[in-house]
Design a protein around this motif. Structure first.
Motif, PDB file in Angstrom:
ATOM      1  N   ALA A   1       0.835  -1.205   0.000  1.00 32.31           N
ATOM      2  CA  ALA A   1       0.000   0.000   0.000  1.00 32.31           C
ATOM      3  C   ALA A   1       0.868   1.252   0.000  1.00 32.31           C
ATOM      4  CB  ALA A   1      -0.905   0.001   1.232  1.00 32.31           C
ATOM      5  N   PRO A   2       0.376   2.340  -0.620  1.00 31.74           N
ATOM      6  CA  PRO A   2       1.132   3.602  -0.581  1.00 31.74           C
ATOM      7  C   PRO A   2       1.401   4.036   0.860  1.00 31.74           C
ATOM      8  CG  PRO A   2      -0.678   3.745  -2.148  1.00 31.74           C
ATOM      9  CD  PRO A   2      -0.860   2.458  -1.392  1.00 31.74           C
ATOM     10  N   LYS A   3       2.612   4.491   1.094  1.00 22.93           N
ATOM     11  CA  LYS A   3       3.111   4.932   2.405  1.00 22.93           C
ATOM     12  C   LYS A   3       3.288   3.781   3.389  1.00 22.93           C
ATOM     13  CE  LYS A   3       3.076   8.959   0.672  1.00 22.93           C
ATOM     14  NZ  LYS A   3       4.283   9.296  -0.083  1.00 22.93           N
ATOM     15  N   GLY A   4       3.076   2.544   2.921  1.00 21.92           N
ATOM     16  CA  GLY A   4       3.356   1.379   3.743  1.00 21.92           C
ATOM     17  C   GLY A   4       4.814   0.987   3.606  1.00 21.92           C
ATOM     18  N   SER A   5       5.205  -0.033   4.341  1.00 17.93           N
ATOM     19  CA  SER A   5       6.585  -0.512   4.314  1.00 17.93           C
ATOM     20  C   SER A   5       6.683  -1.837   3.574  1.00 17.93           C
ATOM     21  CB  SER A   5       7.101  -0.711   5.743  1.00 17.93           C
ATOM     22  OG  SER A   5       7.137   0.512   6.439  1.00 17.93           O
ATOM     23  N   VAL A   6       7.800  -2.019   2.884  1.00 21.58           N
ATOM     24  CA  VAL A   6       8.175  -3.307   2.314  1.00 21.58           C
ATOM     25  C   VAL A   6       9.648  -3.531   2.621  1.00 21.58           C
ATOM     26  CG1 VAL A   6       6.486  -3.397   0.428  1.00 21.58           C
ATOM     27  CG2 VAL A   6       8.693  -2.304   0.053  1.00 21.58           C
ATOM     28  N   THR A   7      10.058  -4.784   2.569  1.00 18.98           N
ATOM     29  CA  THR A   7      11.467  -5.116   2.708  1.00 18.98           C
ATOM     30  C   THR A   7      11.929  -5.689   1.380  1.00 18.98           C
ATOM     31  OG1 THR A   7      11.044  -5.688   5.015  1.00 18.98           O
ATOM     32  CG2 THR A   7      13.168  -6.347   4.101  1.00 18.98           C
ATOM     33  N   LEU A   8      12.909  -5.039   0.777  1.00 20.98           N
ATOM     34  CA  LEU A   8      13.444  -5.456  -0.509  1.00 20.98           C
ATOM     35  C   LEU A   8      14.932  -5.745  -0.347  1.00 20.98           C
ATOM     36  CD1 LEU A   8      11.640  -2.788  -2.714  1.00 20.98           C
ATOM     37  CD2 LEU A   8      11.068  -5.220  -2.551  1.00 20.98           C
ATOM     38  N   ASN A   9      15.315  -7.004  -0.609  1.00 24.74           N
ATOM     39  CA  ASN A   9      16.695  -7.444  -0.367  1.00 24.74           C
ATOM     40  C   ASN A   9      17.176  -7.014   1.016  1.00 24.74           C
ATOM     41  OD1 ASN A   9      16.881  -8.850  -2.724  1.00 24.74           O
ATOM     42  ND2 ASN A   9      18.286  -7.438  -3.742  1.00 24.74           N
ATOM     43  N   GLY A  10      16.260  -7.140   1.991  1.00 26.06           N
ATOM     44  CA  GLY A  10      16.606  -6.871   3.384  1.00 26.06           C
ATOM     45  C   GLY A  10      16.517  -5.434   3.815  1.00 26.06           C
ATOM     46  N   THR A  11      16.206  -4.530   2.891  1.00 24.64           N
ATOM     47  CA  THR A  11      16.186  -3.099   3.182  1.00 24.64           C
ATOM     48  C   THR A  11      14.757  -2.624   3.435  1.00 24.64           C
ATOM     49  OG1 THR A  11      17.996  -2.887   1.588  1.00 24.64           O
ATOM     50  CG2 THR A  11      16.995  -0.845   2.365  1.00 24.64           C
ATOM     51  N   SER A  12      14.526  -1.961   4.567  1.00 20.57           N
ATOM     52  CA  SER A  12      13.217  -1.382   4.865  1.00 20.57           C
ATOM     53  C   SER A  12      13.022  -0.140   4.005  1.00 20.57           C
ATOM     54  CB  SER A  12      13.135  -0.999   6.352  1.00 20.57           C
ATOM     55  OG  SER A  12      11.931  -0.306   6.623  1.00 20.57           O
ATOM     56  N   LEU A  13      11.967  -0.168   3.181  1.00 18.86           N
ATOM     57  CA  LEU A  13      11.704   0.954   2.274  1.00 18.86           C
ATOM     58  C   LEU A  13      10.230   1.330   2.325  1.00 18.86           C
ATOM     59  CD1 LEU A  13      13.868  -0.435  -0.636  1.00 18.86           C
ATOM     60  CD2 LEU A  13      14.361   1.648   0.653  1.00 18.86           C
TER      61      LEU A  13
END
Length: 197
Positions: free
Chosen positions: A134-146
């Protein structure tokens, strides 16, 4: 548990196929302070340390983990750089978001575009995971919080500031890369609650 704040960039030194995969990862961590059995997130994959040396640690990677991550795309060749994070300790600063190190699927990096000093990256998520982003939500991509900027169906965009690119492997990113994706734990629970309504 992890935070998605990368604390070292390691390098794959050797990968060996046994019953499972065994990988040796070079690091600048003080390996004398890494206990056998400790968890280290390697490109977002929570792995158990089984041996250490002066500037490396070894991990075993099960077939199940390989099948759910970008390792299945033969991306862990010798020399590959990996985002590393040691497990969270009680009292540590939670600078990113709660990350388990359990990769949900593999996204594809489909576009990179400079925006001022930052870089805009667009990803395509697996269809079954898109509803959790979701927009303004968090994801982890290759271990990085974005932080997610926008979502359009199964595609989503994030912006990376120069600091992020300089202290992680994101400065090496190329269109077509396969990226380990972990969705936000809160999104998973919200979706599960909605199924019961």
């Amino acid at each position: 548990m992890f935070t998605g704040i990368i604390t070292d960039v390691g390098q794959v030194r050797h990968v060996e196929k046994r019953g499972d995969l065994r990988a040796r990862i070079g690091t600048s961590y003080d390996t004398a302070g890494i206990d056998l059995g400790a968890s280290i997130a390697c490109d977002g994959v929570c792995l158990t340390v089984i041996e250490t040396g002066p500037d490396w640690f070894d991990v075993e990677i099960s077939a199940e983990t390989v099948s759910k991550t970008n390792i299945s795309h033969n991306t862990w060749d010798e020399g590959r750089r990996l985002n590393l994070e040691r497990a969270l300790k009680v009292g540590d600063e939670l600078g990113g978001h709660i990350v388990s190190g359990h990769v949900d699927g593999v996204a594809e990096l489909i576009a990179l575009e400079d925006e001022g000093d930052s870089t805009r990256a667009t990803f395509r998520a697996p269809e079954e995971l898109a509803k959790f982003i979701a927009p303004k939500g968090s994801v982890t991509l290759n271990g990085t919080s974005l932080t997610v900027n926008d979502v359009d169906g199964a595609t989503f965009g994030i912006n990376m500031i120069p600091h992020t690119k300089s202290v992680t492997t994101w400065g090496d990113a190329r269109v077509g890369d396969r990226i380990n994706l972990e969705i936000d734990t809160l999104a998973r629970y919200v979706a599960r609650l909605q199924e019961w309504q």
